[in-house]
Design a protein around this motif. Structure first.
Motif, PDB file in Angstrom:
ATOM      1  N   PRO A 192      40.584  41.946   3.838  1.00 59.34           N
ATOM      2  CA  PRO A 192      40.802  40.487   3.930  1.00 59.34           C
ATOM      3  C   PRO A 192      40.041  39.815   5.057  1.00 59.34           C
ATOM      4  CG  PRO A 192      42.699  41.695   4.786  1.00 59.34           C
ATOM      5  CD  PRO A 192      41.800  42.702   4.173  1.00 59.34           C
ATOM      6  N   THR A 193      39.585  40.601   6.052  1.00 53.88           N
ATOM      7  CA  THR A 193      38.927  39.975   7.204  1.00 53.88           C
ATOM      8  C   THR A 193      37.417  40.120   7.173  1.00 53.88           C
ATOM      9  OG1 THR A 193      39.290  42.002   8.458  1.00 53.88           O
ATOM     10  CG2 THR A 193      40.933  40.274   8.688  1.00 53.88           C
ATOM     11  N   VAL A 194      36.872  40.721   6.109  1.00 55.81           N
ATOM     12  CA  VAL A 194      35.423  40.863   6.025  1.00 55.81           C
ATOM     13  C   VAL A 194      34.892  39.920   4.948  1.00 55.81           C
ATOM     14  CG1 VAL A 194      35.494  43.247   6.818  1.00 55.81           C
ATOM     15  CG2 VAL A 194      35.554  42.785   4.373  1.00 55.81           C
ATOM     16  N   LYS A 195      33.681  39.376   5.202  1.00 60.07           N
ATOM     17  CA  LYS A 195      33.114  38.402   4.266  1.00 60.07           C
ATOM     18  C   LYS A 195      31.733  38.871   3.836  1.00 60.07           C
ATOM     19  CE  LYS A 195      33.961  35.232   7.396  1.00 60.07           C
ATOM     20  NZ  LYS A 195      34.040  33.944   8.122  1.00 60.07           N
ATOM     21  N   ASP A 196      30.716  38.095   4.136  1.00 56.92           N
ATOM     22  CA  ASP A 196      29.374  38.415   3.655  1.00 56.92           C
ATOM     23  C   ASP A 196      28.896  39.758   4.201  1.00 56.92           C
ATOM     24  OD1 ASP A 196      29.379  35.967   2.416  1.00 56.92           O
ATOM     25  OD2 ASP A 196      28.471  34.956   4.136  1.00 56.92           O
ATOM     26  N   VAL A 197      28.142  40.445   3.379  1.00 51.64           N
ATOM     27  CA  VAL A 197      27.594  41.740   3.748  1.00 51.64           C
ATOM     28  C   VAL A 197      26.136  41.575   4.148  1.00 51.64           C
ATOM     29  CG1 VAL A 197      27.027  44.063   2.953  1.00 51.64           C
ATOM     30  CG2 VAL A 197      29.176  42.988   2.255  1.00 51.64           C
ATOM     31  N   LEU A 198      25.811  42.042   5.359  1.00 55.90           N
ATOM     32  CA  LEU A 198      24.435  42.012   5.836  1.00 55.90           C
ATOM     33  C   LEU A 198      23.945  43.457   5.843  1.00 55.90           C
ATOM     34  CD1 LEU A 198      25.039  39.653   8.900  1.00 55.90           C
ATOM     35  CD2 LEU A 198      24.396  38.993   6.584  1.00 55.90           C
ATOM     36  N   ALA A 199      23.214  43.813   4.812  1.00 55.16           N
ATOM     37  CA  ALA A 199      22.799  45.209   4.664  1.00 55.16           C
ATOM     38  C   ALA A 199      21.548  45.488   5.474  1.00 55.16           C
ATOM     39  CB  ALA A 199      22.559  45.531   3.197  1.00 55.16           C
ATOM     40  N   GLY A 200      21.534  46.621   6.172  1.00 55.25           N
ATOM     41  CA  GLY A 200      20.351  47.085   6.864  1.00 55.25           C
ATOM     42  C   GLY A 200      20.004  48.484   6.410  1.00 55.25           C
ATOM     43  N   ARG A 201      19.030  49.105   7.046  1.00 52.48           N
ATOM     44  CA  ARG A 201      18.630  50.451   6.650  1.00 52.48           C
ATOM     45  C   ARG A 201      19.746  51.437   6.985  1.00 52.48           C
ATOM     46  NH1 ARG A 201      16.437  54.550   9.380  1.00 52.48           N
ATOM     47  NH2 ARG A 201      16.110  53.270  11.231  1.00 52.48           N
ATOM     48  N   GLY A 202      20.484  51.858   5.958  1.00 51.39           N
ATOM     49  CA  GLY A 202      21.576  52.797   6.147  1.00 51.39           C
ATOM     50  C   GLY A 202      22.792  52.190   6.793  1.00 51.39           C
ATOM     51  N   LEU A 203      22.806  50.863   6.973  1.00 52.38           N
ATOM     52  CA  LEU A 203      23.891  50.205   7.695  1.00 52.38           C
ATOM     53  C   LEU A 203      24.490  49.098   6.838  1.00 52.38           C
ATOM     54  CD1 LEU A 203      25.366  49.609  10.522  1.00 52.38           C
ATOM     55  CD2 LEU A 203      23.629  47.831  10.778  1.00 52.38           C
ATOM     56  N   ILE A 204      25.813  48.932   6.919  1.00 48.69           N
ATOM     57  CA  ILE A 204      26.500  47.778   6.342  1.00 48.69           C
ATOM     58  C   ILE A 204      27.148  47.029   7.498  1.00 48.69           C
ATOM     59  CG2 ILE A 204      28.355  47.006   4.836  1.00 48.69           C
ATOM     60  CD1 ILE A 204      27.896  49.475   3.143  1.00 48.69           C
ATOM     61  N   ALA A 205      26.793  45.763   7.634  1.00 47.06           N
ATOM     62  CA  ALA A 205      27.389  44.913   8.671  1.00 47.06           C
ATOM     63  C   ALA A 205      28.043  43.733   7.972  1.00 47.06           C
ATOM     64  CB  ALA A 205      26.328  44.444   9.657  1.00 47.06           C
ATOM     65  N   THR A 206      29.360  43.659   8.024  1.00 48.25           N
ATOM     66  CA  THR A 206      30.078  42.569   7.359  1.00 48.25           C
ATOM     67  C   THR A 206      30.615  41.605   8.407  1.00 48.25           C
ATOM     68  OG1 THR A 206      32.186  43.748   7.381  1.00 48.25           O
ATOM     69  CG2 THR A 206      30.729  44.132   5.507  1.00 48.25           C
ATOM     70  N   LEU A 207      30.520  40.317   8.103  1.00 46.70           N
ATOM     71  CA  LEU A 207      30.998  39.295   9.031  1.00 46.70           C
ATOM     72  C   LEU A 207      32.512  39.282   9.099  1.00 46.70           C
ATOM     73  CD1 LEU A 207      28.626  36.343   8.129  1.00 46.70           C
ATOM     74  CD2 LEU A 207      28.781  37.498  10.345  1.00 46.70           C
ATOM     75  N   GLY A 208      33.004  39.178  10.311  1.00 51.80           N
ATOM     76  CA  GLY A 208      34.429  39.015  10.528  1.00 51.80           C
ATOM     77  C   GLY A 208      34.695  37.685  11.212  1.00 51.80           C
ATOM     78  N   PRO A 209      35.809  37.552  11.905  1.00 50.18           N
ATOM     79  CA  PRO A 209      36.121  36.297  12.599  1.00 50.18           C
ATOM     80  C   PRO A 209      35.124  36.022  13.731  1.00 50.18           C
ATOM     81  CG  PRO A 209      38.047  37.720  12.393  1.00 50.18           C
ATOM     82  CD  PRO A 209      36.871  38.547  12.023  1.00 50.18           C
ATOM     83  N   ASN A 210      35.064  34.768  14.147  1.00 50.98           N
ATOM     84  CA  ASN A 210      34.234  34.373  15.278  1.00 50.98           C
ATOM     85  C   ASN A 210      35.153  34.120  16.466  1.00 50.98           C
ATOM     86  OD1 ASN A 210      32.325  33.450  17.033  1.00 50.98           O
ATOM     87  ND2 ASN A 210      31.384  32.010  15.609  1.00 50.98           N
ATOM     88  N   GLY A 211      35.029  34.957  17.483  1.00 49.90           N
ATOM     89  CA  GLY A 211      35.855  34.820  18.679  1.00 49.90           C
ATOM     90  C   GLY A 211      37.218  35.464  18.496  1.00 49.90           C
ATOM     91  N   GLY A 212      38.006  35.377  19.532  1.00 49.90           N
ATOM     92  CA  GLY A 212      39.343  35.936  19.485  1.00 49.90           C
ATOM     93  C   GLY A 212      39.377  37.417  19.782  1.00 49.90           C
ATOM     94  N   THR A 213      40.565  37.954  19.619  1.00 50.27           N
ATOM     95  CA  THR A 213      40.755  39.380  19.888  1.00 50.27           C
ATOM     96  C   THR A 213      40.394  40.193  18.648  1.00 50.27           C
ATOM     97  OG1 THR A 213      43.067  39.201  19.207  1.00 50.27           O
ATOM     98  CG2 THR A 213      42.585  38.896  21.546  1.00 50.27           C
ATOM     99  N   HIS A 214      40.644  41.485  18.755  1.00 54.88           N
ATOM    100  CA  HIS A 214      40.288  42.401  17.670  1.00 54.88           C
ATOM    101  C   HIS A 214      40.892  41.928  16.353  1.00 54.88           C
ATOM    102  CE1 HIS A 214      40.539  46.124  15.240  1.00 54.88           C
ATOM    103  NE2 HIS A 214      39.483  46.499  15.928  1.00 54.88           N
ATOM    104  N   PRO A 215      40.105  41.840  15.286  1.00 54.01           N
ATOM    105  CA  PRO A 215      40.615  41.334  14.003  1.00 54.01           C
ATOM    106  C   PRO A 215      41.770  42.176  13.479  1.00 54.01           C
ATOM    107  CG  PRO A 215      38.228  41.413  13.998  1.00 54.01           C
ATOM    108  CD  PRO A 215      38.671  42.130  15.229  1.00 54.01           C
ATOM    109  N   ALA A 216      42.724  41.503  12.848  1.00 53.97           N
ATOM    110  CA  ALA A 216      43.848  42.183  12.231  1.00 53.97           C
ATOM    111  C   ALA A 216      43.541  42.416  10.762  1.00 53.97           C
ATOM    112  CB  ALA A 216      45.118  41.346  12.391  1.00 53.97           C
TER     113      ALA A 216
END
Length: 585
Positions: A540-564
């Motif tokens: 529920p806290t991950v959105k767009d996927v930014l794929a790199g070479r062998g890597l998946i980086a998904t956007l989470g919240p902006n700011g704040g503490t560790h996402p729940a």
């Protein structure tokens, strides 16, 4: 009579064999009486027939096979006899042996302890009244099939190594004291002071300390501690060596490390005895263990470690004192370096008589920095250098590194860190991210399964650190090292105990973690090793996927503490390493 036997060293071996025969054949549930009776029967048989050990053997065999009550030795005198447990890994075999009938246990003692052939054992069993000696021997053969070659096994408890405690004089105790002379001849703990009106503790006899001849390692392909000749300037100091053995026998409280048994030595081998920087050190090896005894002034200490296992590509040095090491006798050159992100800066280490000069023990805040030793042994195999990491105990860990793609994977396993690109800096990162290993580690491998760019111009290295321990356990820990302008952080991203992960047997791994960029933006990062074909990330806290070479980086919240919220990562049957809670350093 005891004195006449004590003066006859030819009776030492027969006495020991008779004790084993009586002990193994007597009822296993007879408690402390079992070992007392074994020694009493052996002593009496040899005293009656001092020139005829074969007849003494038959007398003992007949006596222990008779089904009649045995005397109540030890009762009412607070007498305690404890045979030494010298092989804790043989409990299953010992249980199976003790479940056999008495005649079969006697057959085991005759053939496997004393070494008689089957025909002679069959004759003796028949002469002692066993109706079917062939059946008894067949049961031993069946035990062979169940547990492997019985020549490779021995019962867990050794009745010739025992401590006996008693109070008050009695005829029984005086008889036992007479047997003490035989025990001393046999080279096992003997009875002392049992006739004293005060409580007295038996002092174990000193086992013979073996010394390997120089150059023995050149005559064998098994290059382990069995082939190390004794070194040090005090190897001829019998008083010092005796104090070290006595310490191991109980005069000094032993500190066992990594599950090593502190029980007294049976056949100690001298590895080192010398004086180093104000401390006197003795190393003794026995039964899969190594004891390090030290004297500093009036202070005495004893540590017992597991014996390092044989390594095909190089054996470990043994740590002595003050940053000095005893190297294998085939090692001719030693260099040292400190773990550093700037790479290796090797400096030569003086070597004299197999002992190194002092090597600085470096720490840097919460990080452990080694040192790392590089050893060369031109006379062994290919003579290539190998690297060992000091993790604070007796043996060092063989430290290696697998470079990330596009570097090829060496089918023989990761490379020594002095030749693997990035090996030193990888372990420098890990030394600040991982807790100090709690047990004796024999191998430490950094499997760098991914490296590359993260969002917002950060660069990262993802590693799986594997520790293989002397007690047979292992652990793996994934660590992400992220470099941003002016700062590098290491993030532990999961761990697993006792698996094949990150080894030649199971190379593929996936790791996942939350990471907060300097801008405050959270990303959920997932990366896999080179042959992981498919990874899926949902939550529920991950959105767009930014794929790199062998890597998946998904956007989470902006700011704040560790996402729940739970994030699900799947990669088929591949292990996914991730922490259940955030951990930044």
């Amino acid at each position: 009579m005891a004195r006449s036997i004590k003066g006859n060293s030819a009776l030492a071996r027969p006495y020991r064999d008779l004790v084993w025969l009586a002990y193994l054949t007597l009822p296993p549930d007879s408690g402390e009486r079992r070992v007392l009776l074994a020694h009493r029967l052996a002593a009496r048989a040899l005293l009656r027939r001092p020139g005829d050990p074969e007849q003494a053997r038959l007398d003992v065999l007949k006596r222990v096979l008779k089904r009649r009550p045995y005397p109540l030795i030890g009762f009412g005198r607070r007498l305690e006899v404890v045979p030494a447990v010298v092989r804790s890994d043989e409990r299953a075999f010992t249980t199976a042996l003790e479940e056999l009938p008495p005649a079969a246990r006697a057959a085991y003692a005759l053939t496997r302890i004393e070494g008689l052939d089957a025909g002679e054992a069959r004759r003796l069993l028949g002469a002692a009244g066993v109706a079917e000696p062939t059946i008894a021997l067949a049961l031993i053969d069946a035990l062979d099939d169940e547990h492997g070659r019985l020549e490779d096994h021995r019962p867990a408890a050794d009745p010739t190594l025992a401590r006996i405690y008693g109070r008050g004089p009695s005829k029984v105790l005086i008889t036992l004291a007479a047997a003490a002379g035989l025990l001393a001849v046999a080279g096992v703990p003997h009875l002392l002071g049992l006739h004293d009106v005060r409580a007295a503790t038996a002092a174990p006899a000193l086992p013979e300390v073996s010394r390997v001849s120089p150059g023995t390692w050149r005559t064998t392909t098994t290059l382990d501690l069995h082939t190390w000749e004794p070194r040090g300037d005090l190897t001829d100091d019998d008083g010092l060596v005796t104090r070290a053995v006595r310490a191991w026998q109980g005069e000094v409280t032993a500190q066992p490390v990594s599950g090593a048994l502190p029980s007294p030595p049976v056949a100690p081998q001298l590895l080192y005895a010398g004086r180093l920087d104000g401390t006197t050190v003795v190393l003794l090896r026995d039964s899969g263990r190594v004891a390090r005894y030290a004297e500093t002034g009036r202070s005495r200490s004893l540590e017992v470690f597991p014996e390092p296992r044989l390594k095909a590509d190089g054996s470990t040095p043994l740590k002595l004192s003050g940053g000095r090491y005893l190297v294998p006798p085939w090692v001719t050159e030693v260099s040292a370096a400190t773990l550093s992100r700037l790479g290796a800066k090797w400096r030569p280490v003086a070597l004299a008589g197999g002992v190194t000069g002092p090597v600085p023990q470096v720490t840097a805040g919460p990080c452990w920095r080694g040192p790392v030793l590089r050893l060369r042994a031109p006379g062994v195999a290919h003579g290539m250098a190998y690297t060992m990491l000091d993790l604070g105990r007796l043996a060092l860990a063989n430290v290696t590194h697998q470079a990330p793609p596009p570097a090829e994977i060496n089918r023989m396993g990761p490379e020594e860190i002095d030749v693997s690109p990035g090996g030193f800096s990888a372990w420098a990162h890990l030394s600040c991210a991982l807790p100090f290993p709690p047990v004796e580690a024999e191998a430490a491998t950094a499997w760098e399964f991914w490296s590359g760019e993260l969002p917002e111009s950060a660069r990262a290295r993802w590693m799986c650190a594997r520790f293989s321990n002397a007690d047979g356990t292992s652990s793996v820990r994934a660590v992400l090292a992220v470099a941003t302008p002016g700062r590098t952080v290491t993030i532990p991203t999961g761990s697993r105990p006792n698996t094949w992960d990150c080894s030649r047997l199971k190379r593929h791994v996936v790791a996942a973690t939350w990471w907060q960029a300097p801008s405050g933006q959270w990303y959920y990062l997932v990366a896999g090793s080179r042959d992981v074909a498919r990874i899926t990330v949902t939550g529920p806290t991950v959105k767009d996927v930014l794929a790199g070479r062998g890597l998946i980086a998904t956007l989470g919240p902006n700011g704040g503490t560790h996402p729940a919220g739970e994030v699900t990562v799947t990669a088929g049957t591949t292990t996914v390493l991730r922490e259940t809670a955030p951990s930044l350093s």
